[in-house]
Design an enzyme around this catalytic site. Structure first.
Site, short mmCIF file in Angstrom:
data_model
loop_
_atom_site.label_atom_id
_atom_site.label_comp_id
_atom_site.label_asym_id
_atom_site.label_seq_id
_atom_site.Cartn_x
_atom_site.Cartn_y
_atom_site.Cartn_z
N HIS A 23 -20.85 8.88 10.28
CA HIS A 23 -21.01 7.94 11.38
C HIS A 23 -22.46 7.95 11.85
O HIS A 23 -23.31 8.66 11.30
CB HIS A 23 -20.03 8.24 12.54
CG HIS A 23 -20.47 9.32 13.49
ND1 HIS A 23 -20.10 9.34 14.81
CD2 HIS A 23 -21.23 10.42 13.29
CE1 HIS A 23 -20.61 10.41 15.38
NE2 HIS A 23 -21.30 11.07 14.51
N CYS A 71 -28.72 11.76 16.24
CA CYS A 71 -27.40 11.15 15.99
C CYS A 71 -27.54 9.66 15.65
O CYS A 71 -26.55 9.03 15.25
CB CYS A 71 -26.48 11.32 17.19
SG CYS A 71 -26.21 13.04 17.62
N HIS A 90 -24.98 10.54 9.33
CA HIS A 90 -24.68 11.96 9.16
C HIS A 90 -23.15 12.05 9.24
O HIS A 90 -22.49 11.00 9.30
CB HIS A 90 -25.38 12.81 10.23
CG HIS A 90 -24.89 12.57 11.62
ND1 HIS A 90 -25.28 11.46 12.35
CD2 HIS A 90 -24.02 13.23 12.42
CE1 HIS A 90 -24.68 11.49 13.53
NE2 HIS A 90 -23.91 12.54 13.59
N HIS A 150 -19.24 14.60 9.82
CA HIS A 150 -18.54 15.72 10.43
C HIS A 150 -17.21 15.97 9.73
O HIS A 150 -16.62 15.06 9.15
CB HIS A 150 -18.26 15.43 11.91
CG HIS A 150 -19.48 15.27 12.75
ND1 HIS A 150 -20.31 16.32 13.05
CD2 HIS A 150 -20.04 14.18 13.33
CE1 HIS A 150 -21.32 15.88 13.80
NE2 HIS A 150 -21.19 14.59 13.97
N ASP A 178 -10.52 9.15 6.67
CA ASP A 178 -10.98 10.26 5.83
C ASP A 178 -11.89 9.77 4.70
O ASP A 178 -11.55 8.84 3.97
CB ASP A 178 -9.77 10.99 5.23
CG ASP A 178 -10.20 12.27 4.52
OD1 ASP A 178 -11.11 12.95 5.01
OD2 ASP A 178 -9.61 12.58 3.46
N HIS A 179 -13.04 10.44 4.58
CA HIS A 179 -14.05 10.05 3.58
C HIS A 179 -14.49 8.61 3.75
O HIS A 179 -14.82 7.93 2.79
CB HIS A 179 -13.54 10.33 2.15
CG HIS A 179 -13.58 11.79 1.79
ND1 HIS A 179 -12.72 12.70 2.33
CD2 HIS A 179 -14.41 12.50 0.96
CE1 HIS A 179 -13.00 13.90 1.85
NE2 HIS A 179 -14.01 13.81 1.02
N GLU A 228 -15.56 17.20 17.21
CA GLU A 228 -16.58 16.67 16.31
C GLU A 228 -17.25 17.84 15.57
O GLU A 228 -17.59 17.74 14.40
CB GLU A 228 -17.63 15.92 17.13
CG GLU A 228 -18.62 15.15 16.32
CD GLU A 228 -19.68 14.50 17.18
OE1 GLU A 228 -19.58 13.30 17.41
OE2 GLU A 228 -20.62 15.20 17.65
#
Lengths: 142, 142, 142, 142, 142, 142
Positions: free
Chosen positions: D14, D33, D39, D41, D79-80, D129
């Site tokens: 994100h 950010c 980047h 998480h 996810d991914h 996060e």
């Protein structure tokens, strides 16, 4: 209502001791926690702020700024220190986990409330003395 | 070869200080870890025994007996104690994580080897000073 | 208001089964949790007491005494036991995580309230069946 | 009242960015950010349902069914994935932890309430996060 | 021989993709990890140094200095970055956990060996991509 | 040499009991672990494969394929099962943590070695019975 939490760590020594009581009372009530040569902990602190996210940033509070407040007010004062002897805002209290989390709450309340988004406020401070022992000060929960 | 590990905890105060050196050397080398008012940690110890399981029990070592040895030799000596002042077998050493795990190894080696199944031996002692700092003494690994 | 929490562990076997229902209902509703040969868990229990710290001790409750109550009332009854067959105060209930945490609450409520500082009371019991599944009984939260 | 919680995980990329603001505002407010190359998480989500256990099953909600709802509505979507670009129900919001946990709450509220035992309802969604940064959306807590 | 370990964290985006292969090969081999819009992780790195403690300090390596090396060489380069696009020393490698931990090892080997006590050397680098997936580069273990 | 590890979980019941010995021997040697009504655990298994990463994929082993092998060979056989009664490849062994991790190693060795990159091999199987008790089978470590 959204609750945002930031975690931090510090290592300190302390001793449970009520100086207004005789030594044998202290030894009986606090047991090994009263050791006059001190013992210590890796404390973990969790600070929670409650409010609505700011529309422009999506933040209840900028966690980088919350991290900086916790560092300035708590970690820099307490890390690698003796909690009975060396922390000005803890003078005169018995450093039980209960008393520590309450003292930490009031130490950071004003800067946190000034930094959080409109209407958001400090909600609670949790303090883990060990993985198995924890106290939370949360004055406004039902 | 099977490696069996038992974990335990203790909370203690300490200070990194080499009494053979001047105070300013200690302050420069050890920084905040040299605080004369002490600091402390929730230490986590992991003891590993290596060998073949006994055919009748399936045990390399009875983990209840290993727990009892760790308790008698280490936890009872160190928990809620000052590691510089109050633990006889740590006298004369600087209580760095490295030195502590090596001292703990030799403190429990004989009772562990006497208790383990035929041919099994104490293999390593790991000590976590914090969640991020750890030392392991493992004299026979390649 | 301060919330003090103590964590403990026990290992037990159990089976989800409603004896008032036919076997195929139980198999369909509870799936693999209905296995007649049992399965088991490392349960983690967290007990929280809410109140004001005692002025002389700084304690909402002495965590050593809370640990002793949890041990006597819950760990000694449940550890290495079959929760369906061997725990008197769990007879007649289906040992879901929900039902277990509620039963544990009432099993310790009186001794906890008698031991806590003036006005402090048992607030909640959390029970982790696995790292991913948890239930909390907290009768007075909003 | 019993609170039942199920935990799940997903990994995503994100970027914090408000498209209604100039780039330099975004860089100043969101710092690293705001990296335009993204980047990511390992997000951890905890979903809590509150209510009374069903008498026949002992369940506030069947945790297998809750797991399936979380998987279908959140994990399979996120996810991914890139949370800014690829998740339909997140379009138009800044993917701060605060905004994500609120969006997840409303994404699963209806299927959770339809699946839970009589009267039980979705109570909160927590989103970690990182191990140190967490937000919880809990619209009905005092 | 004593093994000293320091843990650190960073958050990054990446994508598994071999640019020397056609897109359908990449999609088939790497599946969702090949997402062209990236995904990300909270990476955890553990660096281990092996040697004998210095007699004057009790240190195999000063963990504050090891922390600084990890920060300068790895965290500052990788945190909140895209590992495929933005890290000079990772150019030309597929950022699998295996390849990352090996690249990190050689990135810090020289400064670590120069900083450690006499004869001590970098021993291994572990990298957790998720709580369940980990790789370790340890070139000299049997 | 790179070591790649995948973690998985299962919940099972068991009992330590040597059927070739009298009941009082079993009670004395295994204590509460000998309970004829069974007890259970949330087992955590960590499987490590050692080798060189494949040049085209960067993988020592595709962790998705390793996850599938662990699921098919271990989790599907053991999860929510009675380890003494219901797992074919565990028949005739005492289900101590030591014996379980060795049996798991040989159960997955062939499919893991067939799936790993050229020259890579199964290296070790770790099994946590509780957070504090662990065994590792690692036949080729020095």
């Amino acid at each position: 209502m959204i609750y945002v939490t930031r975690k931090a760590h510090f290592n300190a020594s302390h001793r449970l001791h009520n100086p207004g009581k005789p030594d044998d009372w202290n030894r009986r009530v606090f047991g090994k926690c009263n050791n006059p040569n001190w013992h210590g902990h890796n404390y973990v602190i969790e600070v929670t702020v409650a409010g609505e996210p700011d529309e422009e940033t999506g933040y209840v509070i900028d966690l980088g700024e919350l991290k900086a407040i916790i560092k300035e007010k708590i970690i820099d004062s307490c890390d690698h220190k003796n909690l009975n002897l060396e922390v000005p805002f803890l003078q005169g209290i018995i450093p039980s986990t209960e008393n520590l989390c309450r003292a930490f709450f009031y130490e950071i309340e004003k800067p946190v409330n000034n930094t959080a988004s409109k209407g958001a406020k400090l909600y609670s401070v949790k303090l883990y003395e060990t993985e198995r022992n924890m106290a939370e000060y949360c004055p406004n929960r039902g």
